[in-house]
Design an enzyme around this catalytic site. Structure first.
Site, PDB file in Angstrom:
ATOM      1  N   ARG A 241     -11.099   8.351   4.457  1.00  0.00           N
ATOM      2  CA  ARG A 241     -10.851   8.850   5.903  1.00  0.00           C
ATOM      3  C   ARG A 241     -11.701  10.197   6.257  1.00  0.00           C
ATOM      4  NH1 ARG A 241      -6.863   6.039   3.829  1.00  0.00           N
ATOM      5  NH2 ARG A 241      -5.427   5.041   5.122  1.00  0.00           N
TER       6      ARG A 241
ATOM      7  N   LYS B 133      -2.493  -7.288  -3.720  1.00  0.00           N
ATOM      8  CA  LYS B 133      -3.464  -6.350  -3.868  1.00  0.00           C
ATOM      9  C   LYS B 133      -4.723  -7.174  -4.438  1.00  0.00           C
ATOM     10  CE  LYS B 133      -1.234  -2.512  -2.763  1.00  0.00           C
ATOM     11  NZ  LYS B 133      -1.939  -1.592  -1.727  1.00  0.00           N
TER      12      LYS B 133
ATOM     13  N   ARG C 178      -0.251  -7.784  -9.115  1.00  0.00           N
ATOM     14  CA  ARG C 178       0.045  -6.540  -9.833  1.00  0.00           C
ATOM     15  C   ARG C 178       1.430  -6.767 -10.767  1.00  0.00           C
ATOM     16  NH1 ARG C 178      -1.833  -0.926  -7.122  1.00  0.00           N
ATOM     17  NH2 ARG C 178      -3.955  -1.925  -5.957  1.00  0.00           N
TER      18      ARG C 178
ATOM     19  N   ARG D 279      -8.400 -11.532  -0.409  1.00  0.00           N
ATOM     20  CA  ARG D 279      -7.242 -10.640   0.216  1.00  0.00           C
ATOM     21  C   ARG D 279      -7.068 -10.846   1.659  1.00  0.00           C
ATOM     22  NH1 ARG D 279      -7.951  -4.639  -2.093  1.00  0.00           N
ATOM     23  NH2 ARG D 279      -5.905  -4.390  -1.102  1.00  0.00           N
TER      24      ARG D 279
ATOM     25  N   SER E  67       2.175  -1.075   6.976  1.00  0.00           N
ATOM     26  CA  SER E  67       0.905  -0.920   6.302  1.00  0.00           C
ATOM     27  C   SER E  67       0.091   0.274   6.746  1.00  0.00           C
ATOM     28  CB  SER E  67       0.200  -2.367   6.536  1.00  0.00           C
ATOM     29  OG  SER E  67      -1.194  -2.196   6.155  1.00  0.00           O
TER      30      SER E  67
ATOM     31  N   ASP F  93       1.717   2.624  -5.520  1.00  0.00           N
ATOM     32  CA  ASP F  93       0.514   2.629  -6.647  1.00  0.00           C
ATOM     33  C   ASP F  93       1.011   2.908  -7.828  1.00  0.00           C
ATOM     34  OD1 ASP F  93      -1.443   1.293  -5.146  1.00  0.00           O
ATOM     35  OD2 ASP F  93      -1.940   3.213  -4.296  1.00  0.00           O
TER      36      ASP F  93
ATOM     37  N   GLN G   6      -2.950   0.533   6.174  1.00  0.00           N
ATOM     38  CA  GLN G   6      -4.287   0.251   6.460  1.00  0.00           C
ATOM     39  C   GLN G   6      -4.388  -0.399   7.925  1.00  0.00           C
ATOM     40  OE1 GLN G   6      -5.669  -2.461   3.099  1.00  0.00           O
ATOM     41  NE2 GLN G   6      -6.068  -0.688   1.699  1.00  0.00           N
TER      42      GLN G   6
ATOM     43  N   LYS H 245      -8.513   9.128  -3.215  1.00  0.00           N
ATOM     44  CA  LYS H 245      -9.388   8.330  -2.893  1.00  0.00           C
ATOM     45  C   LYS H 245      -9.063   7.910  -1.315  1.00  0.00           C
ATOM     46  CE  LYS H 245      -9.115   4.396  -5.150  1.00  0.00           C
ATOM     47  NZ  LYS H 245      -9.297   2.962  -5.562  1.00  0.00           N
ATOM     48  N   SER H 246      -7.609   7.806  -0.666  1.00  0.00           N
ATOM     49  CA  SER H 246      -7.265   7.244   0.454  1.00  0.00           C
ATOM     50  C   SER H 246      -8.124   8.537   1.430  1.00  0.00           C
ATOM     51  CB  SER H 246      -5.791   7.304   0.547  1.00  0.00           C
ATOM     52  OG  SER H 246      -5.184   6.183  -0.355  1.00  0.00           O
TER      53      SER H 246
END
Length: 632
Positions: free
Chosen positions: A15, A337, A341, A111, A156, A310, A158, A10-11
């Site tokens: 991108r 998150k 979690r 978030r 991070s 994750d 992100q 997914k990451s």
């Protein structure tokens, strides 16, 4: 030995969809993951002008043409539940000549976004929170930025990626210093496309630098590597002996910033082989073999955590079958998150008889005991029903399927706050959220796609039987249901104005309601703990046996104000009055219709939300539900 392939990472998908439209030429991307998060990024890029990114099925190759000059979309960009979409889009838009408002679901709205917004503002970006400071929805107006220099308090990927994208779009240099290493997918893809990006140790952390872009990005031709997080579940099952002689995962991404789970498994004594076979747009790709192993608990230092953040839920499962105690330090990021979690993981482990402790800076797991229990759901990315027992060799951990333990049925008129409240109630209780509206919207989408919608937004009566036969179903994804049409998971396409108008029309037809109710009952029967469902006839028609029935209501003017805010419309006395009149007319119509009229169940708990905060509404219902569970 079992041989498998897992979906695309997914990451990397996010991108690729953001960068390919910026390249000078045609990019070809194969193996894109199917899911709401990646779909949200694709839809956002289409809204910003990348029209060649059409909706796709999992694995379908797509061709993306560029370069695209980003444009301001006509409506809000809805990021769903994807933090990656929201945060990276902020940087992409901030350095462009476009402007947009970014929003998401209730979970994403909670978030933190300030970690991205503040460094962008320091570079000259224009960003304004529409509601709560540091949270979505946020308006971003693109403009020429100053050179970006940022020193983060936490590592991070992100934040780093958002700043790199902002500098890329504004053609200014970027320097990001982090206290440790974070995922480097953005840097790798930018290098593969011709950008000059450097990463070097800086003290105990890392410094990443991007030179101002002089030439257009080069197009890419790539097959997205298999998602390591998906592979980790198979690898964990294999080392515990759940795959016979073992498992071989082919074509999986082996980026060191993502594959820290392998390092931990090896330190615990796992028998593993990992071989890199080739490269895809800067990403190492290869095969991993895992075999049954005798595992020993270890202490995992904080510097290992970013590369396995994750995988901590599956790591905890493996640790529960290892000798001794495993201690995980430095995983606080899991608390902010989509859900907390760590708390959800701890609840799952304790319910299954495993010794687990939540401490200030670490989480400890000891070898599992023998007590069976039920799982707890805390939002997205928490283990699915039946998954923990399978990993722990406990086939008896869940009672046979026979329907949910507790049903919470929430009814009420439009604008009373049913959907958002139901979703949060389900999250707090660890229940499944059944969104009936998504299923009605799926039928409406089927009608729209077939050209059956008349000027009033309804479907001609002679077409209703055929529409009711449309292949509409629901799948449980991360604690709620996702509508499925002819095998296709639906996301933003059911939120258009046309579909919304049609959904309210088709929902009155008994044939359609019967189909939706059948899907809801089927999904509920498969869920082992509890469900929260909402609509206009949940407690009276769909689940009359519900243990807790709630009827939410509010004064028409307050409901009208909420609906206008939800749409981003003007909230003036005149608009509130007009919307209030429409809602009253709809209430009258809904209460008098033959098929499942809107009415309050005799044994329903009435919650007047006119003067209640969202937290007060949720607390009332959760408290009542817990009394049925014996924990209130």
């Amino acid at each position: 030995m079992i041989t498998i392939r897992v979906p695309g990472d997914k990451s990397i998908c996010h991108r690729a969809l953001m960068l390919a439209p910026l390249a000078d030429g045609s990019s070809r991307i194969r193996g894109l993951a199917r899911g709401a998060d990646v779909g949200a990024t694709g839809a956002a890029m289409r809204a910003l002008g990348a029209s060649s990114i059409e909706p796709f099925e999992a694995g379908d190759p797509i061709e993306v043409n560029g370069p695209v000059q980003l444009r301001s979309p006509e409506s809000v960009i809805y990021c769903g539940n994807s933090g990656t979409t929201a945060r990276l889009m902020m940087g992409l838009i901030a350095g462009s000549s476009a402007g947009a408002t970014l929003d998401g679901d209730e979970s994403l709205r909670r978030r933190p976004m300030a970690r991205v917004v503040e460094p962008l503002r320091r570079a000259g970006a224009l960003a304004r929170e529409v509601g709560e400071p540091g949270h979505l929805p946020i308006e971003i107006e693109g403009r020429a930025l100053s050179p970006i220099e940022h020193e983060g308090e936490v590592a991070s990927a992100q934040v780093k990626s958002a700043l790199l994208l902002a500098g890329l779009m504004s053609r200014v240099p970027v320097t990001v210093v982090e206290p440790g290493a974070s995922r480097d997918h953005t840097e790798r893809m930018l290098r593969a496309m011709g950008a000059h990006v450097e990463a070097e140790p800086f003290g105990e952390g890392m410094r990443v630098s991007l030179q101002a872009l002089a030439d257009p990005l080069k197009p890419i031709d790539m097959a997205v590597p298999g998602d390591f997080s998906s592979a980790a579940f198979w690898l964990g099952l294999a080392v515990l002996g759940g795959c016979g002689g073992g498992v071989r995962v082919e074509g999986v991404g082996l980026n060191p910033s993502r594959a820290g789970f392998l390092r931990v498994l090896e330190a615990m004594g796992a028998s593993l082989d990992a071989v890199t076979t080739h490269d895809e747009a800067g990403e190492p790709v290869g095969d991993v073999v895992a075999r049954p192993s005798v595992m020993q608990g270890i202490e995992i230092p904080p510097e290992w955590v970013p590369s396995l953040i994750d995988e901590i839920p599956i790591l905890a499962c493996v640790a529960s079958r290892a000798a001794g105690t495993t201690v995980i330090r430095g995983a606080q990021e899991l608390r902010v998150k989509e859900s907390d979690r760590i708390a959800a993981l701890h609840a799952n482990l304790v319910a299954l008889g495993i010794s687990s402790r939540e401490l200030a800076d670490r989480h400890g797991v000891r070898r599992a005991g023998r007590r069976a229990g039920q799982h707890h759901r805390g939002g997205r990315h928490v283990l699915r029903p039946g998954l923990l027992p399978r990993f722990l060799g406990r086939a008896d951990a869940y009672r046979p399927s026979g329907g949910p333990t507790v049903i919470v049925a929430i009814d009420g008129p439009a604008g009373s706050g049913k959907t958002t409240t139901a979703r949060e109630v389900a999250r707090r209780l660890g229940f499944l959220h059944l969104d009936s509206g998504a299923l009605y919207r799926a039928f409406a989408l089927a009608a729209c796609e077939r050209g059956w919608v008349d000027p009033t937004g309804d479907v001609p009566r002679e077409r209703i039987a055929e529409l009711a036969a449309a292949n509409v179903d629901g799948e449980v994804v991360h604690g709620t249901i996702v509508a499925v049409l002819a095998g296709r998971r639906l996301a933003e396409e059911i939120r258009t104005a046309e579909v919304t108008a049609c959904a309210s029309k088709v929902s009155v037809h008994p044939e359609i309601r019967d189909q939706v109710n059948a899907v809801l009952r089927h999904l509920a029967a498969l869920h082992p703990t509890g469900i929260v469902c909402e609509g206009r006839d949940m407690g009276t028609v769909v689940f009359p046996e519900a243990e807790l029935k709630v009827f939410m209501d509010a004064q028409p003017e307050e409901r009208a104000r909420r609906r206008l805010l939800q749409r981003g419309a003007d909230v003036s006395p005149e608009s509130v009055s007009d919307e209030s009149a429409r809602l009253v007319a709809r209430d009258t119509h809904d209460s008098q219709r033959e098929a499942s009229p809107l009415r309050q169940a005799e044994d329903a708990m009435v919650v007047d939300t006119t003067s209640l905060s969202f937290e007060e509404q949720v607390t009332q219902i959760v408290g009542a539900a817990r009394r049925f569970l014996g924990s209130g």
